[in-house]
Motif scaffolding. Structure first.
Motif, PDB file in Angstrom:
ATOM      1  N   ARG A   8      -9.895 -14.272   4.492  1.00  0.00           N
ATOM      2  CA  ARG A   8      -9.311 -13.568   5.642  1.00  0.00           C
ATOM      3  C   ARG A   8      -8.025 -12.864   5.236  1.00  0.00           C
ATOM      4  O   ARG A   8      -7.760 -11.732   5.654  1.00  0.00           O
ATOM      5  CB  ARG A   8      -9.048 -14.544   6.779  1.00  0.00           C
ATOM      6  N   ALA A   9      -7.212 -13.532   4.428  1.00  0.00           N
ATOM      7  CA  ALA A   9      -5.969 -12.909   3.951  1.00  0.00           C
ATOM      8  C   ALA A   9      -6.286 -11.689   3.095  1.00  0.00           C
ATOM      9  O   ALA A   9      -5.637 -10.643   3.229  1.00  0.00           O
ATOM     10  CB  ALA A   9      -5.143 -13.917   3.167  1.00  0.00           C
ATOM     11  N   MET A  10      -7.286 -11.797   2.234  1.00  0.00           N
ATOM     12  CA  MET A  10      -7.643 -10.682   1.360  1.00  0.00           C
ATOM     13  C   MET A  10      -8.131  -9.480   2.155  1.00  0.00           C
ATOM     14  O   MET A  10      -7.917  -8.333   1.752  1.00  0.00           O
ATOM     15  CB  MET A  10      -8.722 -11.119   0.360  1.00  0.00           C
ATOM     16  N   GLY A  58      -4.489  -3.541   4.478  1.00  0.00           N
ATOM     17  CA  GLY A  58      -4.051  -2.750   5.624  1.00  0.00           C
ATOM     18  C   GLY A  58      -2.588  -2.971   5.945  1.00  0.00           C
ATOM     19  O   GLY A  58      -1.860  -2.033   6.275  1.00  0.00           O
ATOM     20  N   ALA A  59      -2.136  -4.222   5.831  1.00  0.00           N
ATOM     21  CA  ALA A  59      -0.729  -4.536   6.095  1.00  0.00           C
ATOM     22  C   ALA A  59       0.169  -3.882   5.051  1.00  0.00           C
ATOM     23  O   ALA A  59       1.250  -3.383   5.377  1.00  0.00           O
ATOM     24  CB  ALA A  59      -0.522  -6.049   6.106  1.00  0.00           C
ATOM     25  N   LYS A  85       2.182 -12.771   7.198  1.00  0.00           N
ATOM     26  CA  LYS A  85       0.824 -12.399   7.583  1.00  0.00           C
ATOM     27  C   LYS A  85      -0.187 -13.409   7.042  1.00  0.00           C
ATOM     28  O   LYS A  85      -1.128 -13.782   7.727  1.00  0.00           O
ATOM     29  CB  LYS A  85       0.491 -11.000   7.081  1.00  0.00           C
ATOM     30  N   MET A  86       0.007 -13.851   5.814  1.00  0.00           N
ATOM     31  CA  MET A  86      -0.916 -14.823   5.219  1.00  0.00           C
ATOM     32  C   MET A  86      -0.871 -16.146   5.973  1.00  0.00           C
ATOM     33  O   MET A  86      -1.897 -16.782   6.180  1.00  0.00           O
ATOM     34  CB  MET A  86      -0.597 -15.035   3.743  1.00  0.00           C
ATOM     35  N   ALA A  87       0.308 -16.561   6.371  1.00  0.00           N
ATOM     36  CA  ALA A  87       0.447 -17.840   7.080  1.00  0.00           C
ATOM     37  C   ALA A  87      -0.158 -17.795   8.473  1.00  0.00           C
ATOM     38  O   ALA A  87      -0.401 -18.842   9.064  1.00  0.00           O
ATOM     39  CB  ALA A  87       1.922 -18.232   7.148  1.00  0.00           C
TER      40      ALA A  87
END
Length: 89
Positions: free
Chosen positions: A19-21, A26-27, A64-66
């Motif tokens: 999901r993070a990848m 985009g972020a 964002k990753m967290a």
């Protein structure tokens, strides 16, 4: 027995990193960063980050990753910085 207990945990970690990848490119584009995602190693992402972007990546992208998954426990993302993977650890 150990493998049966560990499999759902490892599978969940794999889903979270995927999901993070999906969300990070985009972020990074939205933030105007030139940082590149190079590869994934288990539950880690290896990024190539220009020196001028290290602070932005360590704050914005880690946040964002967290937040890529809503869990009952706190999900924490950490960053190491170095010229190679060994230095970053």
């Amino acid at each position: 027995e150990r493998a049966a207990i560990n499999a759902p945990i490892q599978g969940g970690a794999a889903d979270i990193i995927k999901r993070a990848m999906i969300r990070l490119p985009g972020a990074m584009t939205a933030a105007g960063l030139e940082t590149d995602m190079l590869l994934q190693v288990h539950d880690e992402l290896v990024l190539e980050v220009p020196d001028a972007e290290v602070d932005a990546v360590k704050t914005g992208l880690l946040q964002k990753m967290a937040n890529v998954a809503a869990l009952k426990v706190l999900l924490v993302a950490e960053a190491g910085v170095g010229l190679n993977w060994e230095e970053a650890h």
